[in-house]
Scaffold this active site. Structure first.
Site, PDB file in Angstrom:
ATOM      1  N   HIS A 115      40.273  10.562 -39.157  1.00 40.13           N
ATOM      2  CA  HIS A 115      38.819  10.700 -39.083  1.00 40.13           C
ATOM      3  C   HIS A 115      38.219  11.249 -40.363  1.00 40.13           C
ATOM      4  CE1 HIS A 115      40.032  14.869 -38.172  1.00 40.13           C
ATOM      5  NE2 HIS A 115      38.807  15.230 -38.482  1.00 40.13           N
ATOM      6  N   HIS A 179      34.383  26.020 -43.138  1.00 36.48           N
ATOM      7  CA  HIS A 179      34.918  26.083 -41.781  1.00 36.48           C
ATOM      8  C   HIS A 179      36.365  26.527 -41.894  1.00 36.48           C
ATOM      9  CE1 HIS A 179      36.064  22.071 -43.135  1.00 36.48           C
ATOM     10  NE2 HIS A 179      36.748  21.802 -42.045  1.00 36.48           N
TER      11      HIS A 179
END
Length: 314
Positions: A115, A179
């Site tokens: 992804h 993140h």
């Protein structure tokens, strides 16, 4: 030759965990703007710079950069599985040109992408898209990592190679911003973990179980029931400001340690953005058509969606 960039974050939480308020609608609206931008630009060649998450590229062979002349999707997080519509001729030519420019870059005739490459492409072109593209893997998790100036130089080589194609070239960049997901580290890991990081073919059932666990953990974080290093909006904007300014030489002072400490374990995916904007800068000044950013606290991630292209000659 006209060059353009579409850069955006990817996130397993996208569509799986509600970020709250109007954020999800705003992100989708920005993606629509990028979709319109790409349609108006009508590229002849699309290059997709993306990381991998120990799904397709592993320690069996971990290059810093790799062009995929043929590629398949691993099918994680709802992205396409199986053969992808790679522009093989353009991929092999780009590989040759980048090598001639002095950047050591690998070539794969069977690159597996996850992804990290496909999610933004599917945001813009749709699931199961048939638009030919050139995937280029940019290592962002396999330690040790190259210094940032090498990423800039790689991006500049991509830009110069793109110019020699004498076409309208669109570069996608996928990843980041701040993140802090759990990323396995080979050094010091148990032997069974090391073996999985060298080569591991995940079954559909194993992938479903892994992704279900990750979604459950993200939901716990969103509900305040789990702890992790929070996103760093100040760091995100510092990085984005460098792209907005157009002088990418600033990245030479950015250290890998600074990325990890300030942006988290996943922040190294910004390497794809550094490469893309370094490529764009080789064609001269550029302007942003889309410039959006959200500190999505419930996802524990900064999420950016931008698009820019070279300025027309005076």
């Amino acid at each position: 030759m006209t060059l353009a960039v579409a850069a955006m974050s990817h996130a397993p939480s996208f569509g799986n965990v509600d970020p709250g308020g109007s954020v999800f609608a705003e992100i989708n609206s920005a993606i629509d703007e990028v979709r319109d931008f790409v349609e108006d630009f009508a590229p002849d060649v699309t290059i997709a710079l993306g990381p991998d998450h120990f799904n397709g590229v592993m320690y069996e062979m971990m290059p810093p950069f790799c062009v995929g002349a043929q590629a398949t999707g691993v099918g994680d997080w709802g992205t396409s599985a199986g053969p992808l519509p790679v522009d093989s001729d353009a991929a092999r030519e780009l590989h040759r040109l980048i090598l001639e420019d002095g950047i050591d870059i690998a070539r794969s005739e069977r690159l597996q992408v996850d992804h990290g490459v496909l999610q933004p492409l599917e945001f813009v072109y749709g699931h199961g898209f048939t638009n030919p593209f050139v995937p280029i893997f940019v290592n962002s998790v396999g330690l040790p990592l190259t210094p940032m100036n090498r990423v800039r130089l790689f991006g500049e080589a991509v830009g110069r190679a793109a110019a020699k194609l004498d076409s309208k070239v669109l570069i996608f960049a996928s990843g980041g911003l701040s993140h802090n997901p759990p990323i396995p580290v080979w050094d010091g890991a148990p032997e069974e973990v090391q073996e999985r990081l060298i080569h591991f073919e995940m079954t559909a059932e194993q992938r479903e179980a892994k992704e279900s666990t990750m979604i459950a953990n993200i939901r716990k974080f969103a509900e305040g029931k789990a702890t992790a290093q929070p996103l760093n909006a100040e760091w995100d904007n510092k990085v984005l400001d460098a792209f907005r300014a157009g002088d990418l030489s600033v990245v030479d002072s950015w250290t890998n340690e600074w990325f990890h400490t300030e942006g988290g374990s996943g922040a190294h995916e910004v390497r794809t953005w550094i490469a893309a904007f370094s490529a764009l800068a080789t064609a001269g000044s550029y302007s942003f058509a889309v410039d959006r950013y959200w500190p999505v606290e419930t996802w524990g991630a900064g999420f950016g969606v931008v698009a820019a292209k070279t300025d027309s000659p005076a």
